[in-house]
Enzyme design. Structure first.
Site: not given
Ligand code: UD1
Ligand code: CA
Length: 466
Positions: A87, A25, A184
């Site tokens: 990862q 995004r 969350n």
């Molecule tokens: C996530 C939560 C959501 C919460 C929100 C709060 C999940 C499925 N959803 O959504 O419930 O309300 O955070 O901010 O967890 N990341 C990795 N590897 C991946 C995917 C993501 O390391 O494969 C890391 C991203 O770099 C980021 C964090 O995890 O720092 C959160 O990922 P993001 O995609 O932003 O999750 P949200 O859609 O915001």
């Molecule tokens: Ca996020």
């Protein structure tokens, strides 16, 4: 790694930071956690807070632009303070945590999970959160917030007894769940062994075909484990950054907080606080006056009663007391002593150093040079690799010709010298104390003390009186 766990009831805990995602995004070629807030990458903010908690270990999950993310973490914490987990493919937050299984499953401790994109959360809040988790004996505690607009967040679904039931992600939630305002935050405490046992059961059977970490609390609950909710009152503090619009909002918020603190606590005047840009790492002394469009970046330090005029930028530099920086100057990695004046339109860089009462005027560039006490260089001049003594005057248009195409060569100008307008000092060269160069001189050889030189190249004309 800090061993001090006294802050959390003597329980040891590990921190896992998720930072492998691209951040779609953001619409960027740069991984989201590398975007800067208050002059530092988002991940650096989270790391600083994590370190302040004194955990047993800090693990960071990296993936997208892993090298740059590692470098940003190491720069913030110092090399070796955090351990990295790779990862390989970004298959969701659950998959990111699963990648840390070998590192943490046997830790038999509490794991605090943080997101690399939630930069404003304070150490005090997390401390209270961990304490509550440890006291509750829950397998998992989720930090939640209530938002006016919960769009995009995972919703906290409670059962009839008002206890945790599950998390419903935005894209998977039904209409009723989407009405829920409690969300969350992406910050959790888990019992490590229970986390890694439950996480093996998650499946990418959702609209995004991802492994959701948010399925784990529901699985634990189904297994009869206790899952607690901990609602944080300051929603902004634990809000994530997902878009550039949110990044700009956070920047604005931090900036206002920093400037308000400087006005109320440090006694600094801002002519227009909404058009001033000050790093939260900068220190500014009492009675300084900051004009509009001034940027003070990095760990800059300003003494008392300095005035920084419109449009100037001070980066990682030190200013003494009563320093006057006139309009549109750029000052990087430099130091300026008490009662100096600079600008307008001056450029100091690479360890430029001005001693007390020195003056640098308009269109003067000072690179890696030292300007002695009371020395003046008022107009249109380049001083590079130069060491200049006290009470010397550098005439308009003077150039230290420091680069011969291969090497940077030094220029020495001693005390009480008068360099005439448009003098070219072909380095390496030294002008002895009390000497004078006539206007338009091209000085290719050392000038002895108390001597007048002139011409192209400059020749000795006469010996001067002491
Ligand atoms: C996530 C939560 C959501 C919460 C929100 C709060 C999940 C499925 N959803 O959504 O419930 O309300 O955070 O901010 O967890 N990341 C990795 N590897 C991946 C995917 C993501 O390391 O494969 C890391 C991203 O770099 C980021 C964090 O995890 O720092 C959160 O990922 P993001 O995609 O932003 O999750 P949200 O859609 O915001
Ligand atoms: Ca996020």
């Amino acid at each position: 790694m800090p061993q001090d766990s006294s802050k959390t009831n003597n329980s040891s805990f590990d921190i896992l930071i998720l930072a492998a995602g691209l951040g779609t995004r953001m619409k960027s070629g740069l991984a989201k956690v590398l975007h800067k807030l208050d002059g530092r990458p988002l991940i650096a903010h989270v790391c600083r807070t994590a370190a302040a908690l004194g955990p047993r270990t800090i693990h960071v999950v990296v993936g997208h632009q892993a090298e740059q993310v590692r470098a940003a973490v190491d720069q913030e914490l110092g090399p070796g303070k955090a351990a990295f987990i790779h990862q390989a493919e970004q298959r969701g937050t659950g998959d990111a945590v699963l990648a840390a299984r070998d590192a943490l499953a046997d830790a038999n401790s509490t794991v605090l999970i943080l997101s690399g994109d939630v930069p404003l959360v304070r150490a005090e809040s997390l401390q209270a959160f961990i304490k509550e988790h440890v006291a509750s004996k829950a397998s998992c505690t989720i930090l939640t917030i209530r938002l006016e607009n919960p769009t995009d967040y995972g919703r906290i679904v409670r059962d009839d007894a008002d206890s945790f039931l599950k998390i419903a992600e935005q894209k998977d939630a039904n209409d009723e769940e989407r009405q829920i305002r409690e969300v969350n935050s992406g910050i959790y405490c888990f019992d490590s062994s229970k986390l890694f046992r439950a996480i093996q059961q998650i499946q990418p059977t959702n609209s995004q075909h991802e492994y959701y970490l948010t399925d784990v609390p529901g699985i634990l609950k189904g297994d009869g484990e206790q899952v607690s909710l901990y609602q944080q009152s300051d929603a902004r503090e634990v809000s994530g950054i997902n878009t550039r619009a949110e990044l700009a909002e956070f920047e604005n918020l931090l900036r206002r907080r920093t400037i308000r603190g400087l006005m109320l606590d440090a006694g600094v005047t801002f002519i227009d606080p909404s058009h001033s840009y000050i790093s939260s790492d900068a220190k500014i002394g009492r009675d300084c006056i900051i004009h509009p469009d001034v940027h003070i970046e990095g760990e800059s330090v300003l003494g008392e009663a300095c005035e920084i005029q419109q449009g100037s930028r001070v980066v990682s530099s030190r200013l003494g007391n009563r320093v006057n920086i006139k309009d549109h100057c750029l000052i990087i990695d430099s130091s300026i002593a008490d009662d100096c004046a600079v600008g307008p339109f001056a450029h100091l860089r690479m360890n430029a150093e001005m001693e007390e009462r020195a003056v640098v005027g308009n269109f003067v560039e000072v690179k890696k040079s030292k300007i002695g006490r009371g020395t003046k260089s008022m107009h249109l001049t380049y001083l590079g690799d130069a060491t200049i003594g006290e009470n010397t005057n550098i005439g308009a248009g003077t150039v230290t010709c420091n680069y011969d195409g291969k090497n940077k060569n030094p220029t020495f100008i001693e005390d009480n010298v008068r360099i005439g307008s448009d003098t070219m000092l072909v380095a390496p060269v030294r002008v002895g104390k009390g000497s004078v160069t006539a206007a338009g001189s091209v000085v290719t050889e050392d000038v002895p003390p108390n001597t007048l030189v002139a011409g192209v190249p400059a020749k000795v004309k006469k010996k001067l009186d002491d």
